[in-house]
Motif scaffolding. Structure first.
Motif, PDB file in Angstrom:
ATOM      1  N   HIS A 322       0.804  -1.215   0.000  1.00 13.95           N
ATOM      2  CA  HIS A 322       0.000   0.000   0.000  1.00 13.95           C
ATOM      3  C   HIS A 322       0.837   1.265   0.000  1.00 13.95           C
ATOM      4  N   PRO A 385      -7.966   3.652  -2.648  1.00  7.98           N
ATOM      5  CA  PRO A 385      -9.152   2.884  -2.247  1.00  7.98           C
ATOM      6  C   PRO A 385     -10.265   2.961  -3.292  1.00  7.98           C
ATOM      7  N   PHE A 386     -10.481   4.148  -3.845  1.00  5.18           N
ATOM      8  CA  PHE A 386     -11.530   4.259  -4.855  1.00  5.18           C
ATOM      9  C   PHE A 386     -11.178   3.428  -6.080  1.00  5.18           C
ATOM     10  N   TRP A 388      -9.620   0.682  -6.110  1.00  6.13           N
ATOM     11  CA  TRP A 388      -9.899  -0.737  -5.847  1.00  6.13           C
ATOM     12  C   TRP A 388     -11.327  -1.088  -6.229  1.00  6.13           C
ATOM     13  N   GLN A 389     -12.242  -0.129  -6.064  1.00  7.55           N
ATOM     14  CA  GLN A 389     -13.620  -0.389  -6.490  1.00  7.55           C
ATOM     15  C   GLN A 389     -13.796  -0.140  -7.993  1.00  7.55           C
ATOM     16  N   LEU A 456     -19.980   2.256 -11.319  1.00  9.42           N
ATOM     17  CA  LEU A 456     -20.163   2.250  -9.868  1.00  9.42           C
ATOM     18  C   LEU A 456     -21.223   1.236  -9.461  1.00  9.42           C
ATOM     19  N   MET A 457     -22.136   0.925 -10.372  1.00  5.76           N
ATOM     20  CA  MET A 457     -23.113  -0.106 -10.066  1.00  5.76           C
ATOM     21  C   MET A 457     -22.565  -1.499 -10.344  1.00  5.76           C
TER      22      MET A 457
ATOM     23  N   SER B 193     -23.837  -3.019  -6.717  1.00  7.90           N
ATOM     24  CA  SER B 193     -23.552  -1.597  -6.678  1.00  7.90           C
ATOM     25  C   SER B 193     -22.577  -1.233  -5.551  1.00  7.90           C
ATOM     26  N   THR B 194     -21.511  -0.538  -5.934  1.00  5.35           N
ATOM     27  CA  THR B 194     -20.577  -0.045  -4.929  1.00  5.35           C
ATOM     28  C   THR B 194     -21.207   1.072  -4.109  1.00  5.35           C
ATOM     29  N   LEU B 195     -22.315   1.620  -4.613  1.00  4.89           N
ATOM     30  CA  LEU B 195     -22.959   2.722  -3.922  1.00  4.89           C
ATOM     31  C   LEU B 195     -24.012   2.225  -2.939  1.00  4.89           C
ATOM     32  N   ALA B 202     -16.424  -1.258   1.873  1.00  3.16           N
ATOM     33  CA  ALA B 202     -17.181  -0.647   0.776  1.00  3.16           C
ATOM     34  C   ALA B 202     -17.816   0.674   1.217  1.00  3.16           C
ATOM     35  N   ILE B 205     -15.248   3.475   1.128  1.00  2.00           N
ATOM     36  CA  ILE B 205     -14.936   3.879  -0.251  1.00  2.00           C
ATOM     37  C   ILE B 205     -16.103   4.649  -0.852  1.00  2.00           C
ATOM     38  N   LEU B 208     -15.860   8.074   0.369  1.00 10.64           N
ATOM     39  CA  LEU B 208     -14.784   8.758  -0.370  1.00 10.64           C
ATOM     40  C   LEU B 208     -15.309   9.224  -1.729  1.00 10.64           C
ATOM     41  N   TRP B 209     -16.057   8.359  -2.373  1.00  7.93           N
ATOM     42  CA  TRP B 209     -16.607   8.711  -3.688  1.00  7.93           C
ATOM     43  C   TRP B 209     -17.529   9.916  -3.592  1.00  7.93           C
ATOM     44  N   GLY B 269      -7.323   4.101   2.851  1.00  6.69           N
ATOM     45  CA  GLY B 269      -6.645   2.893   2.383  1.00  6.69           C
ATOM     46  C   GLY B 269      -6.069   2.087   3.533  1.00  6.69           C
ATOM     47  N   ILE B 272      -8.708   0.138   5.349  1.00 15.76           N
ATOM     48  CA  ILE B 272      -9.288  -0.977   4.596  1.00 15.76           C
ATOM     49  C   ILE B 272      -8.339  -2.163   4.513  1.00 15.76           C
ATOM     50  N   TRP B 330     -13.883  -9.722  -6.959  1.00 15.29           N
ATOM     51  CA  TRP B 330     -14.551  -8.453  -6.663  1.00 15.29           C
ATOM     52  C   TRP B 330     -15.974  -8.696  -6.172  1.00 15.29           C
ATOM     53  N   PRO B 332     -18.490  -6.149  -5.036  1.00 17.13           N
ATOM     54  CA  PRO B 332     -18.570  -4.674  -4.942  1.00 17.13           C
ATOM     55  C   PRO B 332     -19.241  -4.171  -3.676  1.00 17.13           C
ATOM     56  N   ALA B 335     -16.265  -4.891  -0.664  1.00 18.97           N
ATOM     57  CA  ALA B 335     -14.927  -4.288  -0.679  1.00 18.97           C
ATOM     58  C   ALA B 335     -14.453  -4.112  -2.113  1.00 18.97           C
ATOM     59  N   GLY B 336     -13.295  -3.506  -2.258  1.00 17.40           N
ATOM     60  CA  GLY B 336     -12.682  -3.362  -3.569  1.00 17.40           C
ATOM     61  C   GLY B 336     -12.151  -4.691  -4.073  1.00 17.40           C
ATOM     62  N   LYS B 337     -11.542  -4.644  -5.255  1.00 24.04           N
ATOM     63  CA  LYS B 337     -11.127  -5.893  -5.891  1.00 24.04           C
ATOM     64  C   LYS B 337      -9.640  -6.149  -5.695  1.00 24.04           C
TER      65      LYS B 337
END
Lengths: 841, 394
Positions: A322, A385-386, A388-389, A456-457, B193-195, B202, B205, B208-209, B269, B272, B330, B332, B335-337
């Motif tokens: 990281h 981090p973003f 990673w998604q 994002l979805m 959905s990550t949202l 998740a 993040i 953060l988004w 980061g 996570i 992944w 979503p 968590a991230g991938k």
């Protein structure tokens, strides 16, 4: 030398006829021999636009497939070919050649020269691009198009998982095109540095020249890692030598590093020329000089350096620690600063000026909106981090299209509308330009803005279909609708171009009231650009075009005449722009076409695994280059030549640093980057790859030590040849000695390679083979240099004091010596390094 | 290449064996981050926030009524969820269709069936946490806790205002805004959905988004305003010296914004990260053209499964490896991938806040079957977890 008769003042018409006879490219079949930069530049751009259309059709197929969930339009096999080809065509066959074409067409005109430094190389580069691009595109017709993604990640692209020739098409075709791109980059670099109007010091150069200079230098350093990666991967596929295979001491991540070491600077290589066009066009429409000329130059040089330090942000999910990621994340964020400097310089120019509107400005406003959004999502993606998604989701698809379309296509459309009158001599009639813009702008944003949300979805990239349950249906449907609007917009632009070409309104000089030199010539341009070359006394984007143009046409500048049917232009001192030499350029020739056909034949032979034929054709290519060197040779000891306005200058063969010498310096810089990438690969696999230490370790012996001695000798004798020639001694003797040294070194390396254990066993052995092979190849080319010089001596072209050829060869000999010694040292060091590995638990 | 079968090894030794011997096994351990101790990720506040989330997949047929109540600031959602959301309890209102959600036990039974049949693909399509409307309210509930207040704050203020103050104007405003807010939220939800985060990683993040989105909107509007002004009022910028434009806009502003952002992202980061030794459970995820197999080193008696079972409310380190080409693991909503790279061993930390089924996809292009390489993660209450695993393994 006495004043040539032709230098007497003539009427502008007579002067035009005399110059055009020498510079013109000929009609009918003679078109294949054209080397003129205006002709080749237009060919580059038109071909690139045709590939753009092909890439666009592929994009439409993608959008058709994804418009609804569960579409049965194409299956995954076809879909994988389509998206791989879309990316490959757009990046390698559209964007790079388009910017090269723009540079090739515009640079000599903007800088006040009659052509680029190496007209035949320009033509050769074009033919290589055309043939390479055709091979890649035709593979689609035969259903064997590359299908491993434009990024070709191993092991998927290795012959275990992609056994057909699909991946070979990509590796060979793209390498072919890339080599053409590097030759163009070297040529553009030296042309900018040496072929400018007298008085145009670097700080008077139009800003577009700076942008292209930085771009070309980035290409010289940025492309070799990918070329090396492609060579290694092709060798792995063809001969089963492991470099990326984790079961035999290779590492798939090595490919990713090499690919993105190229891939990230590539993005800026594409953006910078477009930004250069913006920096040229915006002041014209703001009706005031560009604000922040120096700040922009500093910004783009900083951008160039930074862009080589952030390739890892394409690899945030591969498992790098990281804190290392944080470093690259910060670097990626910092790169936003030079971009912001440019954006605000342009905004300030507009805010300080009296902006007027025309079609190019429409696209520039479109650029601001689209590119700023792309830049903002770029900063988001730089946050680990973003990332990673969002990585490998449609968010990235949206981002990259915002950056590349916003940062390249919109400015290019502005540039096309701005310079199209220069190319065609006709102005556009607004009727369909404006609706075309709105279709493109709305279509683009409808397509790609929604993709941020699609990503994002959770929609990953490169899936050929999706179930309706994931809630992506409406987003994809709207994106597809937008895509088709976008296509209609581009179709309208194409129609607009054709209409303008045929029915546009003709105009007097300088329709936009611009202040740069390309408008101080007849439009459409003549084959020789300027009837005589100007003297520049201020920054060359703020000139009084209306005053200069008629004077130049009347032959009142430098070289306003024809001498001995030769193509001549002026070479200047790199920084100060002071008069330095007369460059004597080669005339139209079929040789570039012949060499390109031979090269294409070699590539095709490799594609179909006919390696002996490929080797023979490769020798033919080398032979054809010797023929290049032996035609259009300039006689020794010409002495000073009159250039008009009371000045006399030596020809380029009789000065220290002509373009050919500098071109070799930059070519060796590219070569050195390739070699450094090979060293990087060797060390990377040793340090990171699984399955080390190898079971069989190659221990070098007296053969390698002998080769080292050979390289040391080559490094000493190369400069000696030049010194003996200068002192009037028998320089043929050191040349003969060097030939023997090369032959012995080649033999030693050959024996060493032949006695090696099977290199297919482990990456250690495979890289050893590549390192020694690299040295051997350079010895061979060194011999070709010596052979070429020997022929010229026999023909009486190299005499005492005729140093240029020998000095260029000296560069090669010294380079061979240095890299050869390093390569052998690396091989000698490997057993020790592997020993270290064994000792660590 | 030796296959990655953690289940055949004693759980404690698995990783040591791998990292010691490079020759024998083409795997290198690639733990992200340093060894420093760290507070458990996803601490109390996150769980508190999800107070009403501890429900199983739900199916709500009376869709609209709860919505409007929720926007009015009522706490019905919470009660509603508590009533019916006892994890794993059969839901009276559950429908027959899976897409609307099934009680967890039924889902698991079906998982086991699928495993036997080897029908991986069906998971991705049909199985996901319930998409009931209550969960959308949960998202609103999150906004109340200022998680994403910056962007949607206006909606929140509007809706709470009308519950308490009840003036006619605000009522009209509420009527006007409600459909838009609902649309915006519906648009962002989905099984992948990550949202719509369902775990602390998740969630961080997603926050953060939203912060970056708000900041970007401001910057974008600034540039657009300047550009518009340049045309509407020619010469308007000449009051500010030319170089100040470049200095402030091109240097000062980005430096401030980027420094803050990079610092924020670094902290996120670090929170996570899968810091070694801080996870209670380790599971293995092995990608292979074109399916995933999961192993449980902590439960050596459990073999491979093709659905990943995890306990809720605790961090789980997923050790991700690949058999053939590069894949990417992944989920979503959790968590991230992280990429699954042959010859490498990567770790990603996931955690689910509530019981449910979470979809996962392969995010790295891996050939003809890339699209179908989906999988499911089933989160169980910790006390039910061992039993669920045993059942899954059968």
């Amino acid at each position: 030398m006495s004043l040539p008769e032709t230098s007497l003042p003539k009427s502008p018409i007579a002067l035009h006829k005399a110059l055009d006879k020498v510079w013109g490219s000929g009609k009918g079949w003679q078109r294949f021999s054209a080397v003129n930069h205006t002709v080749i530049g237009k060919r580059f751009m038109v071909t690139a636009l045709i590939f753009f259309a092909i890439g666009g059709v592929l994009a439409m197929l993608i959008r058709a497939q994804l418009a609804t969930s569960g579409t049965a339009f194409v299956g995954p096999e076809i879909y994988n070919q389509i998206f791989t080809m879309h990316g490959t065509v757009m990046m390698f066959l559209f964007a790079i050649p388009m910017l090269e074409g723009l540079g090739i067409y515009l640079l000599p005109k903007m800088l006040g020269a009659r052509d680029l430094a190496f007209p035949r190389i320009t033509a050769f580069g074009y033919w290589c691009y055309l043939f390479g691009g055709t091979i890649i595109v035709l593979s689609m017709v035969f259903g064997v198009a590359p299908d491993s993604g434009w990024f070709m990640y191993t092991p998927l692209s290795s012959n275990v998982y992609t056994p057909g020739i699909n991946a070979d098409v990509w590796l060979l075709g793209v390498t072919f095109v890339e080599i053409s791109a590097i030759t163009a980059a070297v040529e553009i670099t030296v042309s900018i540095l040496k072929f400018r109007a007298p008085g145009m010091s670097l700080n008077r150069m139009p800003i577009f020249g700076w942008y292209m200079l930085v771009t070309a230098l980035m290409m010289i350093v940025g492309f070799p890692p990918l070329i090396l990666g492609s060579i290694l991967l092709e060798v792995e596929r063809a001969f089963d030598l492991p470099f990326f295979d984790p079961t035999r001491g290779g590492d798939p991540l090595l490919w990713q590093h090499l690919f993105w070491l190229f891939g990230h600077p590539e993005v800026y290589i594409i953006f910078l020329p477009a930004a250069g066009a913006l920096s040229t066009i915006i002041p014209v429409f703001a009706q005031r000089p560009l604000i922040g000329y120096r700040a922009i130059i500093i910004a783009i040089v900083a951008l160039a350096f930074l862009s080589f330090g952030l390739w890892v942000h394409h690899m945030f999910t591969v498992g790098i620690p990281h804190l290392a990621l944080a470093f690259f994340s910060a670097a990626s964020a910092i790169v936003a600063i030079p971009t912001a400097v440019q954006i605000f310089a342009w905004l300030a120019t507009l805010a300080h000026g009296k902006p007027r509107f025309d079609v190019p400005m429409l696209y520039i406003v479109g650029f601001f909106i689209v590119f700023v959004l792309g830049g903002l999502t770029g900063v988001m993606l730089a946050m680990v981090p973003f990332n990673w998604q969002a990585h490998d989701s449609y968010f990235v698809v949206a981002h990259l299209h915002y950056v590349l379309v916003g940062g390249f296509v919109f400015p290019m459309l502005a540039a096309i509308y701005y310079w199209m009158p220069h190319v065609t001599g006709r102005q556009c009639v607004h009727r369909i330009s404006v609706p075309a813009f709105w279709l493109i702008f709305i279509g683009f944003n409808l397509t790609f803005f929604l993709m941020h949300l699609t990503g994002l979805m959770g929609m990953p990239r490169r899936i050929y279909t999706y179930p309706s349950a994931f809630g992506w249906d409406w987003l994809n449907l709207l994106s597809s609708v937008g895509g088709f609007l976008l296509t209609m917009g581009f179709a309208l632009v194409a129609t607009d171009m054709i209409l303008q070409f045929n029915f546009g309104r003709q105009f007097g000089r300088n329709p936009w009231k611009a202040g740069s030199l390309e408008w101080a010539m007849p439009t459409k341009p003549t084959s020789y650009n300027f009837a005589s070359l100007p003297e520049i006394d201020r920054r060359a984007d703020n000139l009084d075009v209306g005053r200069i143009a008629p004077e130049l046409a009347a032959g009142k500048g430098y070289l306003g005449f024809v001498r001995e049917g030769r193509m001549e232009t002026i070479g200047v001192d790199m920084t100060t722009g002071k008069l330095e030499h007369v460059a004597l350029l080669p005339n139209s020739s079929y040789l570039p076409l012949i060499s390109a056909i031979l090269t294409g034949g070699a590539v095709l032979s490799m594609l179909f695994s006919l390696y002996w034929l490929a080797l023979i054709l490769a020798f033919c290519v080398v032979g054809s280059f010797v023929v290049w060197s032996q035609t259009n040779v300039i006689k020794p000891n010409i002495g000073l030549l009159d250039v008009g306005r009371g000045e006399k200058l030596p020809p380029h063969t009789e000065v220290d640093g002509p373009v050919s010498w500098w071109a070799n310096v930059f070519a060796l810089l590219a070569n050195g980057t390739l070699f450094a990438s090979l060293l990087f690969g060797t060390i990377y696999n040793w340090l990171v790859a699984p399955n080390w230490p190898p079971q069989e370790i190659y221990t070098p012996g007296w053969l390698e030590l002998g080769a080292t001695a050979g390289f040391v000798l080559a490094g000493a004798i190369g400069p000696l040849i030049v010194r003996v020639n200068r002192n009037g001694g028998p320089f043929i003797v050191p040349m003969a000695v060097l030939a023997i040294v090369y032959l012995v070194t080649l033999a030693l390396l050959g024996i060493a390679l032949a006695a090696m254990p099977d290199p297919r066993g482990h990456a250690h052995l495979a890289t050893t083979l590549m390192l020694l092979g690299y040295g051997a190849l350079h010895c061979f080319i060194g011999l070709v240099f010596l052979l070429n010089a020997a022929i010229k001596i026999a023909r009486g072209y190299i005499v005492h004091g005729a140093l240029l050829e020998l000095r260029i060869a000296q560069l090669w000999h010294v380079y061979t010596a240095v890299t050869g010694i390093v390569a052998v040292a690396m091989v000698l060091l490997m057993p020790y390094l592997i020993g270290l590995l064994e000792r660590t638990p | 290449m030796i296959e990655y079968k953690l289940s055949t090894m004693p759980s404690g030794n698995a990783s040591e064996n791998r990292s010691k011997n490079r020759q024998g096994q083409p795997v290198r351990q690639n733990f992200i981050g340093s060894n420093q101790a760290n507070t458990p990720v996803g601490s109390g506040d996150s769980q508190k926030r999800h107070g009403c989330n501890g429900m199983g997949p739900t199916a709500d047929t009376g869709a609209n009524a709860p919505h409007q109540q929720k926007l009015g600031g009522s706490n019905d959602c919470r009660r509603y969820a508590e009533n019916k959301g006892r994890p794993g309890a059969p839901d009276a209102r559950a429908q027959e269709k899976w897409i609307a959600g099934k009680p967890v036990e039924q889902v698991e039974a079906q998982c086991a069936d699928d495993q036997r049949n080897g029908e991986m693909n069906a998971h991705g399509v049909n199985r996901m946490t319930g998409n009931g409307d209550c969960r959308r309210d949960v998202v609103l509930g999150d906004f109340l806790n200022d998680r994403t207040g910056i962007v949607f704050g206006f909606a929140h203020f509007a809706s709470r205002g009308c519950a308490s103050v009840a003036t006619a104007t605000l009522k009209r405003l509420r009527l006007f805004l409600t459909p838009f807010v609902l649309l915006a939220l519906t648009a962002c939800t989905g099984p992948l959905s990550t949202l719509e985060p369902a775990g602390p990683s998740a969630s961080l993040i997603a926050t953060l988004w939203w912060v970056m989105l708000a900041g970007s909107a401001v910057l974008f509007l600034l540039v657009m305003a300047l550009l518009t002004m340049a045309y509407l009022r020619p010469g308007f910028g000449s009051n500010v010296p030319a170089m100040k434009w470049v200095l402030y806009g091109g240097l000062v502003m980005p430096v401030i914004v980027l420094t803050a952002l990079v610092g924020y992202a670094l902290v996120v980061g670090e929170r996570i990260l899968a810091h070694p030794g801080t996870a209670e459970t380790r599971v293995g995820a092995h990608g292979q053209m074109w399916h995933w197999t999961f192993t449980y080193p902590d439960y050596p008696e459990i073999g491979e499964t093709d659905v990943l079972h995890i306990p809720v409310g605790q961090p789980i380190d997923v050790i991700v490896t690949a058999e053939d080409v590069i894949h990417s693991f992944w989920v979503p909503r959790l968590a991230g991938k992280i990429d699954a790279i042959p010859g490498h061993e990567n770790v990603v930390r996931i955690e689910a806040d509530r019981v449910g089924v979470y979809n996962g996809v392969c995010a790295e292009f891996c050939g003809a079957g890339h699209t179908e390489m989906r999988f499911a993660v089933v989160a169980h209450e910790p006390e039910d977890y061992p039993a669920a695993l045993l059942e899954a393994a059968q």
